[in-house]
Design an enzyme around this catalytic site. Structure first.
Site, mmCIF file in Angstrom:
data_model
loop_
_atom_site.group_PDB
_atom_site.id
_atom_site.type_symbol
_atom_site.label_atom_id
_atom_site.label_comp_id
_atom_site.label_asym_id
_atom_site.label_seq_id
_atom_site.Cartn_x
_atom_site.Cartn_y
_atom_site.Cartn_z
ATOM 1 N N THR A 185 0.845 -1.190 0.000
ATOM 2 C CA THR A 185 0.000 0.000 0.000
ATOM 3 C C THR A 185 0.885 1.246 0.000
ATOM 4 O OG1 THR A 185 -0.097 0.070 2.419
ATOM 5 C CG2 THR A 185 -1.771 -1.236 1.292
ATOM 6 N N GLU A 331 -5.794 -3.904 -1.716
ATOM 7 C CA GLU A 331 -6.246 -5.108 -1.002
ATOM 8 C C GLU A 331 -7.325 -5.885 -1.752
ATOM 9 O OE1 GLU A 331 -5.038 -2.113 2.240
ATOM 10 O OE2 GLU A 331 -5.856 -2.088 0.208
ATOM 11 N N LYS A 436 -17.021 16.171 10.214
ATOM 12 C CA LYS A 436 -18.148 16.099 11.148
ATOM 13 C C LYS A 436 -18.376 17.479 11.733
ATOM 14 C CE LYS A 436 -20.275 12.986 14.437
ATOM 15 N NZ LYS A 436 -20.133 11.738 15.231
ATOM 16 N N TRP A 441 -22.465 14.780 9.262
ATOM 17 C CA TRP A 441 -21.389 14.530 8.305
ATOM 18 C C TRP A 441 -21.539 15.380 7.053
ATOM 19 C CZ3 TRP A 441 -20.643 8.455 8.045
ATOM 20 C CH2 TRP A 441 -20.065 8.034 9.249
#
Length: 543
Positions: A185, A331, A436, A441
């Site tokens: 990654t 992944e 937030k 949100w």
């Protein structure tokens, strides 16, 4: 009762064999700074065998790691096939990482041989002395290798060592669950983590890419993989092309808009794939010149970050090029979902669906969970963290014991969004990027996509910054088109007609370009650092 007909393992060797024996006349074309090179799949097979023989002579055996430090070219494709087919493990190193990260990854993976393109030998040389397990470097290309001298490793010329080997190799039978390749990654929030792909997972992933609901790759295609082969398995395009018998057009290091457009016009690829920033660069290059012909492209796969609806519309309306948004991660090998709308929906509805991350392809399951891990309904309203599982989805990281990224066999993606009753996924943020504000949100992705659709905005990134009243509020960092004089106040007024008023940013800054990671994604941690250190000139528009 067990059938005896199903004992043949799903392996990279079988994909290679199929490409050579059934599609041996298909072409691999590499376009480099020094001209064009072509080879057939059949000829490629001989060189792949020579590479396998050479690596065996260098002591590479089962499960040994062979690293690559290369562009998208013929030699990289040879390593993509030879290394796993001989039973070793291919490890693609990211050219754009810092030397200390490169050496960390090579040591963690315990690489023994590195195949490097001569054009980036000087970059490898910065990390090579710290690569403890590496004993040999094979240099592809005719460039200077002097930077590698004195690094304490054997340095050999790739073509010279292949020339002394037989074009025949006895490919071993390999357990399909054995490791075939590794990719790390990008390590944006810590040390990079190693994802291991099995032969079975790569085989099944390639089949999924070839299906009509995937990328629909067939022997009638000529595939241009712009996405680097060192990143996320090149989205599986090289293996899928070999499996389908599709031609491959390799751009080597020519990844800028002008040579890519020229390549498309001259060599007529039908399928391509790259992150949105690449296609945005190409679009800017094309603007004001209607003479360019991209009509050969029947499909442009785009992912890595959210694809702005404005980008999809522009390519379709101006150049007849359909952009297909797909979603995945290192992944997930990485293909997990594709945004193909049903054929029966109206054009405006289809465009909205194409702007989502799409539906899971067969083999991948998706679910949304809340902060406690409870499953949420797929009603298009409930927002939660996305978790996925499937036969080509990672279940752990190489050499890591921390299982916090996995839950009951599901990969916790760190992406936040919602899924509608038809199964279409819409990602609204990375979990770490969610804003937030006052307990509610705000989606930075939706704000970025809206800003990108404004005619005066080239690109935009939105981050959350601390606010004494609301906990967090959005800061919009915008890149203006050349000659634009639009002001933050005007942008805010324009946005006020399109989103809830409490989403509107009060903080704005104009930047020259959005910082990007080594694989072309927006690097928001850089923007956060620049804001924290007062490096950004911030304007307030409290309206």
């Amino acid at each position: 009762m067990r059938s005896t007909m199903q004992h043949v393992p799903l392996s990279i060797a079988s994909v290679l064999r199929h490409g050579i024996e059934v599609h041996g006349g298909q072409q691999v074309t590499t376009i480099g700074e020094h001209g064009l090179r072509r080879t057939s799949f059949g000829e490629l097979g001989g060189r792949v065998s020579q590479l396998a023989n050479a690596l065996r002579r260098l002591g590479i055996g089962r499960d040994d790691r062979v690293a690559t430090f290369q562009w998208n070219n013929q030699e990289h494709l040879e390593a993509y096939t030879a290394v796993p087919a001989m039973g070793a493990v291919l490890h693609t190193l990211n050219l754009r990482l810092a030397p200390e990260q490169i050496s960390y990854i090579a040591n963690h993976a315990e690489d023994q041989v590195v195949i490097v393109d001569s054009s980036v030998a000087h970059l490898l040389a910065l990390a090579l002395p710290s690569m403890k397990s590496v004993h040999t470097v094979l240099v592809a290309g005719g460039g200077d290798t002097s930077a590698l001298e004195g690094c304490g490793k054997a340095v050999l010329r790739y073509d010279d060592i292949l020339a002394s080997e037989s074009p025949e190799f006895a490919w071993p039978s390999i357990d399909e669950t054995a490791a075939a390749a590794m990719c790390y990654t990008s390590g944006t929030t810590g040390n990079p983590k190693g994802v291991v792909y099995s032969h079975r997972s790569l085989y099944l992933h390639s089949m999924a890419a070839c299906t009509g609901n995937g990328l629909g790759i067939s022997a009638n295609d000529n595939v241009l993989p712009i996405v680097p082969m060192f990143h996320a398995n090149a989205w599986g395009l090289p293996y899928a092309a070999l499996m389908a018998g599709a031609g491959l057009l390799m751009p080597d290091r020519l990844l800028q808009a002008e040579p890519l457009v020229r390549m498309i016009e001259q060599h007529r690829p039908t399928v391509s794939g790259a992150v949105p920033t690449i296609w945005n660069d190409i679009l800017q290059h094309l603007e004001g010149d209607s003479e360019h012909d991209l009509s050969s492209l029947r499909l442009v796969a785009c992912g890595g970050s959210a694809v702005p609806k404005a980008l999809i519309e522009a390519f379709e309306s101006k150049y007849g090029v359909p952009i297909l948004q797909a979603w995945g991660m290192t992944e997930t090998s990485p293909l997990a979902s594709v945004a193909r709308p049903p054929a029966t929906v109206a054009e405006d509805v289809a465009l909205s669906i194409r702007s989502t991350q799409g539906r899971a392809i067969c083999g991948v399951q998706m679910r949304l969970v809340d902060a406690e891990g409870h499953r949420l309904p797929h009603d298009g309203k409930c927002v939660g963290e996305l978790e996925v599982q499937g036969p080509w989805i990672a279940s752990g990281y190489y050499g890591e014991t921390d299982g916090s990224s996995f839950r009951d066999g599901w990969l916790r993606t760190g992406d936040v969004g919602h899924i509608d009753p038809q199964g279409y996924l819409t990602l609204t943020d990375r979990a770490k990027d969610v804003i937030k504000s006052g307990g509610e949100w705000i989606s930075s992705v939706e704000l970025e996509n809206l800003l990108a659709s404004h005619p005066d905005i080239l690109e935009a990134a939105v981050i959350g910054v601390a606010d004494p009243k609301w906990q967090e509020r959005p800061l919009a960092a915008v890149v203006l088109r050349k000659g634009s004089t639009v002001t933050p106040e005007q942008l805010r007024s324009w946005m006020a007609e399109r989103i809830p008023r409490w989403w509107l940013p009060e903080r704005w800054c104009v930047i020259e370009e959005v910082p990007r990671t080594s694989v072309g994604k927006y690097d928001k941690k850089v923007l956060r650092r620049r804001y924290a250190e007062d490096e950004l000139e911030v304007f307030r528009t409290d309206g």
